[in-house]
Design a protein around this motif. Structure first.
Motif, short mmCIF file in Angstrom:
data_model
loop_
_atom_site.label_atom_id
_atom_site.label_comp_id
_atom_site.label_asym_id
_atom_site.label_seq_id
_atom_site.Cartn_x
_atom_site.Cartn_y
_atom_site.Cartn_z
N UNK A 331 48.38 53.14 37.66
CA UNK A 331 47.28 53.34 38.18
C UNK A 331 45.86 53.38 37.24
N UNK A 332 46.19 54.24 36.37
CA UNK A 332 44.99 54.24 35.14
C UNK A 332 44.71 52.93 34.85
N UNK A 333 45.55 52.30 34.42
CA UNK A 333 45.30 50.93 33.65
C UNK A 333 44.73 49.79 34.70
N UNK A 334 45.04 49.87 36.19
CA UNK A 334 44.24 49.09 37.14
C UNK A 334 42.84 49.76 37.44
N UNK A 335 42.66 50.76 37.12
CA UNK A 335 41.34 51.36 37.10
C UNK A 335 40.52 50.64 35.89
N UNK A 336 41.05 50.77 34.82
CA UNK A 336 40.39 50.11 33.64
C UNK A 336 40.49 48.76 33.62
N UNK A 337 41.30 48.21 34.13
CA UNK A 337 40.97 46.50 34.45
C UNK A 337 39.70 46.24 35.34
N UNK A 338 39.59 46.89 36.37
CA UNK A 338 38.62 46.71 37.34
C UNK A 338 37.13 47.00 36.83
N UNK A 374 48.34 41.46 33.02
CA UNK A 374 46.65 41.42 33.39
C UNK A 374 45.75 41.81 32.51
N UNK A 375 46.16 42.78 31.61
CA UNK A 375 45.14 43.34 30.60
C UNK A 375 44.94 41.99 29.63
N UNK A 376 46.06 41.49 28.94
CA UNK A 376 45.64 40.13 28.15
C UNK A 376 44.94 39.10 28.97
N UNK A 377 44.96 38.92 30.01
CA UNK A 377 44.13 37.89 30.70
C UNK A 377 42.82 38.33 30.74
#
Length: 553
Positions: A331-338, A374-377
């Motif tokens: 979830x934290x990663x999703x926040x950071x990506x957005x 997702x992060x690498x993209x």
């Protein structure tokens, strides 16, 4: 003072443990959430004092199911499991032991240790033929499907979730089956079967509309929002996400579903603001070219865009708090990506890169291939942005973008998430069009991405826009004469006749359009094809038209 025994714990009445267990099971099956939680609160002292004896393990397993439904939290499970040390479990009846394993699996899911959780569920399911507990096996199948879904193993997740739904229905628990139908809808959605996903959600919504299972009801509205977003209906998606948030807030807690939906709402608002920004920039550029004006008459509109972005960041901040309390790395990663995409839109490439790097670190902690892809993209997109803005050494940025894209494709390839892989391939292809371009490799990326994105019906969102940009670049780079010579020699490189026809149309139609004064109607008449197809090909090539009106998709 010692805790009261279970049979005297409920409102001072004589309630046998078996009666309590049946009551809690039925409330779960029919999704009477408030009633079940009230019962659990009444017997909480006795639950906290459970000892390893017959019936106690079953109750721990049921408490785990109730924790998943919104009662208390994972720390309660940890305390209960500590009262059942492994040496004591050998003396438990088999049913109690299996429920203890169910509780351990829920605790593992809370820690995002999906492999450990899946192993517990598989152990439980190995006894389906020996133990008569259909309700437990329904949930075990469903939860194993959930673990596999999160790992991107959608086909296996579908099989287990369907088994769980079947078992729930055999018990007459249509409401329990409904929460499984929400997951089935999500799996259909991931495979591009949007109509099937919609039908499943409608069934689940009908089954749960009279219940107080606000978490599952919120999940339904959130899923509707995801479908609308994929169709490019961003205003509808926003409305659905807002409904989901209202449902989650009715639950009286801050479930992870609320955080996930806040992130989804922030992302769709980001898409809306990015589209508005692009339109304003284009209008301003035309106005400057025509009049030479330097003033900006669109200041109010730009302020509204910034307000939308500020609201998105506020939603992300709330989601971050919820995920941080749960220590939920995905979830934290999703926040950071957005956040990274918002920073990218604002032109802050350095901050966007930091967001993406942090997200990647969270994904690495749990070997989460979906998060890492997702992060690498995003990191690849940031590096391409630096090249476009002519920041720093273009060679270094291109090399970094290639590396990030290659890793994104590799991570996405470990899952069955077709859109994740398609997006990684698109950005790998776009990177390969940057000088010194590798046009042939870019074309292969384009073809692979297009093959993965085969939607049911109308589907238009950012992934398709990026793909169409790649198609336009590949078309400009590709030497037409060499391609036609290859075809005439029978060299088709695995292409179907339909793919060759589409590629030929992408070559011919833009050229005829130019010769016919950029008039769609003339091209349609000259080639005896529909204006709709002409517009579609022009749109895919990144071209407009004077008489085409709004794009038809």
């Amino acid at each position: 003072m010692p805790a009261p025994p279970l049979h005297t714990a409920v409102m001072g009445a004589q309630v046998e443990p078996a009666v309590l267990i049946d009551s809690l099971r039925d409330d779960l099956g029919r999704r009477r959430i408030r009633q079940g939680i009230q019962t659990l609160e009444r017997v909480r002292p006795a639950i906290e004092a459970l000892e390893p004896r017959s019936g106690a393990g079953v109750l721990v397993g049921l408490v785990a199911q109730w924790v998943d439904a919104g009662f208390d939290g994972p720390p309660l499970l940890d305390r209960l499991l500590a009262r059942f040390p492994k040496p004591s479990r050998a003396a438990l009846p088999l049913g109690d032991y299996l429920h203890i394993r169910m509780a351990e699996a829920v605790a593992a899911m809370a820690r995002e240790d999906l492999d450990v959780a899946a192993a517990h569920f598989q152990t439980v399911l190995a006894f389906q033929e020996e133990v008569d507990d259909t309700g437990m096996f329904a949930i075990a199948n469903f939860w194993l499907g959930r673990c596999l879904r999160k790992k991107g193993r959608y086909d296996d997740a579908l099989a287990y979730t369907e088994r769980g739904e079947h078992l729930a229905l055999t018990l007459g628990y249509g409401q329990m089956a409904a929460i499984m139908q929400v997951t089935l809808s999500w799996l259909a959605f991931q495979k591009g079967r949007l109509r099937e996903a919609q039908r499943l959600l409608e069934r689940a919504e009908d089954a749960l509309c009279e219940t107080d299972d606000f978490v599952s009801r919120g999940n339904i509205q959130s899923a509707y929002g995801r479908i609308a977003r994929r169709q490019g209906k961003y205003d509808v998606a926003s409305e659905r996400f807002e409904r989901a948030i209202a449902e989650f807030r009715c639950a009286g807690t801050s479930p992870l579903g609320l955080a996930r939906t806040l992130v989804n709402l922030a992302f769709v608002k980001r898409l809306i603001s990015a589209a508005a920004q692009k339109e304003l920039d284009q209008r301003a550029a035309v106005r400057r070219a025509q009049t030479g004006a330097t003033t900006d008459p669109t200041r109010d509109e730009r302020q509204r865009i910034e307000q939308t972005r500020a609201e998105a960041r506020a939603w992300l901040a709330e989601a971050q708090e919820i995920y941080a309390r749960a220590n939920n790395r995905r979830g934290i990663a999703g926040v950071r990506i957005t956040e990274g995409f918002l920073d990218l839109d604002a032109g802050d490439l350095e901050r966007a890169e930091g967001d993406a790097a942090e997200a990647f670190a969270h994904g690495t902690a749990h070997s989460d291939a979906i998060v890492m892809a997702r992060a690498r993209t995003l990191q690849c997109i940031v590096e391409n942005g630096a090249i476009e803005e002519q920041l720093g050494d273009p060679v270094r940025h291109r090399e970094a973008a290639e590396t990030f894209a290659r890793e994104a494709v590799a991570f996405a390839g470990q899952t069955e998430n077709r859109r994740l892989l398609a997006r990684a391939l698109v950005w790998q292809g776009l990177t390969l069009t940057v000088p010194p371009a590798d046009s042939e490799a870019a074309r292969r990326c384009c073809e692979q991405a297009a093959a993965l994105l085969q939607p049911e019906g109308i589907e238009r969102q950012y992934v398709w826009e990026d793909l169409e940009l790649l198609k336009a670049r590949v078309l400009r780079e590709q030497p037409v004469e060499a391609l036609l010579r290859a075809w005439s020699g029978g060299i088709v490189e695995g292409q179907t006749f339909q793919q060759m026809t589409e590629e030929f149309a992408r070559i011919v139609i833009p050229r005829v359009w130019e010769r016919e004064g950029r008039k769609v109607s003339r091209v349609a008449e000259k080639l005896s094809i529909s204006p709709k197809k002409v517009r579609r090909i022009l749109h895919a090539a990144g071209l407009g038209s004077e008489d085409s009106g709004p794009s038809s998709h």
